[in-house]
Design a protein around this motif. Structure first.
Motif, short mmCIF file in Angstrom:
data_model
loop_
_atom_site.label_atom_id
_atom_site.label_comp_id
_atom_site.label_asym_id
_atom_site.label_seq_id
_atom_site.Cartn_x
_atom_site.Cartn_y
_atom_site.Cartn_z
N ALA A 704 0.84 -1.21 0.00
CA ALA A 704 0.00 0.00 0.00
C ALA A 704 0.86 1.25 0.00
O ALA A 704 0.64 2.19 -0.78
N ASP A 705 1.88 1.26 0.86
CA ASP A 705 2.79 2.40 0.93
C ASP A 705 3.46 2.66 -0.42
O ASP A 705 3.53 3.80 -0.90
N SER A 706 3.93 1.60 -1.06
CA SER A 706 4.62 1.73 -2.35
C SER A 706 3.69 2.29 -3.42
O SER A 706 4.08 3.17 -4.21
N LEU A 707 2.45 1.81 -3.45
CA LEU A 707 1.50 2.26 -4.47
C LEU A 707 1.09 3.71 -4.25
O LEU A 707 0.98 4.50 -5.21
N PHE A 708 0.88 4.10 -3.01
CA PHE A 708 0.52 5.50 -2.74
C PHE A 708 1.67 6.44 -3.12
O PHE A 708 1.44 7.51 -3.67
N ARG A 709 2.90 6.02 -2.82
CA ARG A 709 4.04 6.87 -3.17
C ARG A 709 4.18 6.98 -4.69
O ARG A 709 4.52 8.06 -5.21
N ARG A 710 3.94 5.89 -5.38
CA ARG A 710 4.01 5.92 -6.85
C ARG A 710 2.97 6.89 -7.42
O ARG A 710 3.27 7.71 -8.29
#
Length: 972
Positions: A704-710
């Motif tokens: 989730a963190d990775s997708l939001f940052r992307r």
């Protein structure tokens, strides 16, 4: 192994394959209990099934028998054997036709005295277990039996044996698989295309009834000899869907399992376990055509392991058919060109980039046979000229001179291309020509070729300045280029061009001219895309007013402007206004009595979005599906309407806690957006962020963190900051940090989101209230109770200014405020808030959680007051409410168990308290993970219990409860 143990193992394996659990080991632990030998056996079978070699068609379709791990003595015998003379329903078995992984097929004769008939009976290996399985099986069978096409083998009858095995009675077809028939009769290219077109017509006929085959392969396509010539008969149409054990059979979008595909013919989405649609049949028909025309399949699956199969089908492009051809009857040169293009178009990895339907694929095959331009190729002047010459070579051969021949061909081609423009003025012809030239830069037309798009756009901008002596044409070009820049999210350039077009058109035609209004509307959409919703709303109101005055209430331009305004009103959280605008648009569209079209699809899309935001999911879902179907029927390849509908369907599924479906739909939407606009576009960022919320809802914090940052990185690169979308991504990031226990960074991120929201939203806005609500919860978790209560009071006050009194978001904020009051020791205030929320709640899926939370708070108030029996009763009611909610809310029952344990501890019943806490901890570990706030709370509650309950005897347990926050299978 004893036969009874083997029977238990295979039965459990079947159940495991059907359940497809996210955590197979935990699933087995729950079902095997203390039987370690059984667990080891089932685990080994499952691993063999997952990783074993998949060689040939049969292994791909096997349900169990050919996994390679089953003893030969077991697999050599079919699951149920009927000798000749045995009866199945009204039929007498006369022999065995074949054995497959999922079934045994018998030849049989009708034997009830009514009439004579030879049939094929497919006896399915799987039993029907569920109470309603028999009724559901019969319902699906009836749908399949209704398929009426001369090229589809009819499903005649069916039933369930006394042993619980379903069987299907089908038309008996005495024929050869299509590839064997073609080779045995040395069919030439035309004859093979005849057979393919029969197959396509049959598949399209079934698609018209919304039945998908999803296992097209030569053994399911038989050819028989008739007086009229070779006739194709398709077998097992829809049987794979029936075997999937999910209703309704007629729904074209469905899931697929390991066992319902044949790897050599499987589409990429089947390998990836994504959605199966009519595009899957397009792909499989492409594989079938490839094999029929070349003599080989696109990929060699012989002796390949699962990982190799996945790589080939999902990542590797097949060779051009003309290069792969090995059949002597069809020389490679006959496939070169159009047939190469047609087959490779059908075999595209992304479903949205294939032919939109089997009918479209068949239409291109027919165009090729008539030597007409196919739709899968760009209709360049040279290509159309060659096709014209091929069609008319003998007539043109008699024309005197090569120059006259070429002139005749060019005249004919130009006539075909420009027939609609012949009577236009010269300036309009020039404009239309330039628009046609630059349409290739539009992502809707270029299918994602953004390099070419940007090259053409730059060329177009360079040439605009050369049109000063033709301002009408210049304005047309500026408008087209501005629109295309807008779709590519190049907003600064779009703003300059669209303003220039508006100024030119206004000076030439005046403010009330259709062309001027067209530019004004485009500028409104640009404001919408940039997040300036008030400005967009103002422009659209002006467009609607003038267009109504000029063209009347029902003109399509008025309908479209009302629809756009409804979208903007929804984004401004004016749901009543959005509903009114869309109702006016739909009424005007119906008054026109037009056939359903893309505008209809857009209206349904927006109507579904309003219903979803009103928490009316059951009403929204069919509208969203209908919108998607309309777009797919009327477009080919990637399309913004397909992408948007996939994304909103995913949103609906996510809000219904169907996270697997939501994940698959979001990935399909991202794939569409990337194909249309490239990887760095805000549309892709939108669905990427939403995919992050799916992981967050499942407590998968790292992805989730990775997708939001992307998503945030893309939006920051595209939009001018501050922007509403960037603020939303920051809010989601903060939620992830909060749930994962990273309180300091979560606090900082919430504050950054609130600062940005203060710059882009009105002072009172529900999105700001939402972030305040989540920030208040974080402050509460961090132990800053007074700050949390103050923040939650601000959230409630803001919601009350912008939402109805019973709105779900407002009620959630109130319940969090009640919890904060509990933490402050203000029991009466907490109980009063929870009691009021409970009084406004009604039974229904969307409010079960709020009912549970209200009862939960009131139970804790009763416990704090020492009213332990009342607390137990309230906690029990809360558990029932949580259980009645969707699966995504069931973890709340573990939190109730923690509260019940505190009541048992207060009674001095430490053993029961420990049992409740350990079970709560186990469930929270499995479902929410180690870093989660509630998992840590359960661990702390256990530590407190062991510290108070015989501390000396429980010293080891106390130390373990104080240790690293792991979640092993046996935690304490």
């Amino acid at each position: 192994m004893a036969s009874s143990q083997w029977s238990r193992a295979t039965s459990l394996l079947n159940a495991m394959l059907e359940a497809d659990p996210a955590d197979p080991e935990a699933w087995l632990d729950d079902r095997c209990g203390e039987d370690a030998a059984l667990r080891v056996e089932v685990w080994s079978l499952w691993r063999a099934y997952e990783e074993g070699p998949l060689s040939g068609d049969m292994r791909g379709a096997d349900w169990l028998g050919a996994s390679g791990a089953v003893p030969a003595s077991v697999t050599d015998a079919p699951a149920s054997v009927f000798e000749s003379g045995a009866r199945i329903g009204a039929y007498r078995v006369t022999g065995e036709i074949g054995v497959g992984g999922m079934s045994v097929v018998y030849r049989a004769e009708r034997d009830d005295g009514n009439y004579d008939q030879t049939v094929a009976i497919k006896l399915l290996q799987r039993r029907l277990h569920a109470d309603d399985a028999d009724a559901r099986f019969r319902a699906e069978r009836q749908v399949l039996a209704s398929l009426d096409h001369p090229n589809i083998a009819r499903l005649l009858d069916g039933g369930v044996t006394e042993g619980g095995r379903p069987y299907l009675v089908m038309e008996h077809v005495d024929g050869l698989p299509i590839t064997q028939y073609a080779e045995a009769h040395a069919l030439d290219l035309d004859a093979r295309l005849d057979l393919l077109l029969q197959v396509a017509d049959a598949v399209q006929g079934a698609h018209g009834s919304l039945v998908v085959h999803r296992d097209l392969k030569p053994s399911n396509v038989l050819v028989t000899e008739t007086e009229a010539g070779p006739q194709v008969k398709l077998l097992d149409f829809g049987i794979a869907k029936l075997l999937d054990d999910s209703l309704p059979v007629t729904r074209p979008v469905t899931r697929t399992g390991h066992h319902l595909m044949t790897p050599s013919y499987a589409a990429p989405e089947q390998i990836r376990r994504a959605e199966v649609t009519v595009a899957t049949d397009v792909y499989q028909l492409g594989v079938l055509a490839y094999e029929l025309l070349t003599g080989g399949r696109p990929f060699d699956m012989q002796d390949k392991r699962l990982t190799e199969v996945e790589r080939l089908v999902v990542e590797t492009d097949p060779a051009r058919p003309s290069r792969a051809a090995t059949s002597e009857a069809v020389p490679p040169r006959a496939l070169k060109g159009d047939l190469d293009t047609i087959l490779l178009q059908a075999l595209r990895k992304a479903p949205g980039r294939r032919y939109r339907s089997v009918e479209a694929l068949a239409a291109d095959l027919r165009r090729h046979r008539r030597r007409e331009p196919i739709h899968a190729r760009t209709a360049t002047l040279g290509y159309r000229t060659r096709k014209f010459v091929q069609r008319h070579r003998w007539g043109l051969a008699t024309t005197v001179g090569g120059v006259l021949l070429m002139a005749a061909a060019l005249v004919a081609v130009l006539h075909e291309r420009n027939q609609a423009q012949q009577e236009a003025r010269k300036a309009e012809q020039v404009s239309a020509f330039l628009v046609d030239l630059f349409e290739a830069a539009d992502p809707n037309e270029s299918q994602g070729d953004t390099l070419t798009a940007r090259t053409l756009l730059q060329r177009g901008r360079d040439r605009v300045s050369a049109l000063d002596d033709e301002p009408a044409v210049q304005a047309e070009m500026m408008h087209v280029l501005g629109q295309t820049h807008r779709r590519l999210a190049r907003y600064e350039a779009a703003d300059t061009l669209l303003r220039g077009a508006l100024d030119l058109r206004s000076s030439i035609h005046g403010d009330a001219h259709p062309a001027t209004l067209e530019s004004l509307s485009a500028l409104a959409l640009l404001r919408r895309d940039r997040g300036d919703y008030p400005a967009a709303d103002t422009l659209l109101r002006n467009v609607i007013r003038v267009r109504r005055a000029l063209r009347g209430e029902t003109d399509s331009s008025v309908v479209r402007a009302l629809m756009h305004r409804g979208f903007v009103q929804r984004r401004r959280d004016d749901l009543p206004g959005a509903e009114k605008s869309l109702r006016e648009a739909l009424d005007a569209k119906r008054a026109r009595a037009d056939a359903p079209d893309l505008l209809t699809a857009e209206l349904l899309f927006n109507q579904a979005a309003v219903l979803r935001e009103q928490d009316r999911h059951a009403a929204a879902l069919p509208l969203q599906r209908r919108s998607l179907d309309l777009v797919r029927q009327r477009t080919d390849g990637p399309h913004p309407g397909v992408e948007a509908n996939l994304g909103n369907l995913a949103l609906l599924r996510s809000e219904q806690s169907d996270y697997a479906a939501a994940d698959s739909l979001y990935r399909a939407a991202i794939e569409q957006a990337t194909a249309l606009y490239g990887p760095e576009h805000p549309q892709g960022a939108l669905w990427t962020g939403n995919l992050g919320t799916v992981h967050l809802e499942q407590f998968q914090y790292a992805p989730a963190d990775s997708l939001f940052r992307r998503a945030l990185a893309i939006d920051r690169a595209v939009y001018e900051m501050p922007h509403p979308r960037a603020a939303l991504h920051l809010d989601n990031l903060a939620d992830t940090h909060s749930e994962a226990g990273r309180y300091a960074i979560a606090d900082s991120t919430y504050r950054a989101a609130l600062r940005m929201m203060g710059q882009v939203y009105a002072p009172l806005h529900p999105r700001v209230a939402n972030t305040l609500r989540d920030h208040g919860q974080l402050l509460m978790r961090a132990g800053r109770i007074d700050s949390a209560a103050a923040t939650l009071e601000r959230s409630v006050a803001m919601y009350r200014e912008t939402r109805p009194e019973d709105h779900p978001e407002l009620e959630t904020a109130r319940l969090r405020l009640a919890t904060a009051q509990l933490r402050r020791g203000r029991l009466s205030a907490a109980d009063s808030i929870a009691h009021a929320v409970l009084g406004r709640s009604t039974a229904g899926d969307s409010s079960h959680v709020r009912i549970g939370q209200s009862l939960h708070v009131r139970g804790t108030v009763a416990r704090r007051r020492g009213q332990l029996p009342r607390a137990d009763s309230l906690y029990s009611a809360a558990r029932q409410a949580y259980r009645a909610a969707g699966p995504g809310a069931h973890w709340w029952t573990a939190v109730v168990q923690m509260r019940r344990a505190q009541g048992q501890k207060a009674r001095g019943d430490y053993a029961t308290a420990e049992l409740l806490l350990v079970r709560a901890h186990d469930r929270l570990c499995r479902e929410r993970g180690t870093p989660d706030h509630y998992t840590k709370q359960a661990r702390r509650a256990l530590a407190s219990l062991y510290g108070a309950w015989r501390p000396a005897e429980n010293a080891d347990r106390y130390r373990r409860s104080q240790g690293a926050l792991d979640c092993p299978s046996s935690p304490l």
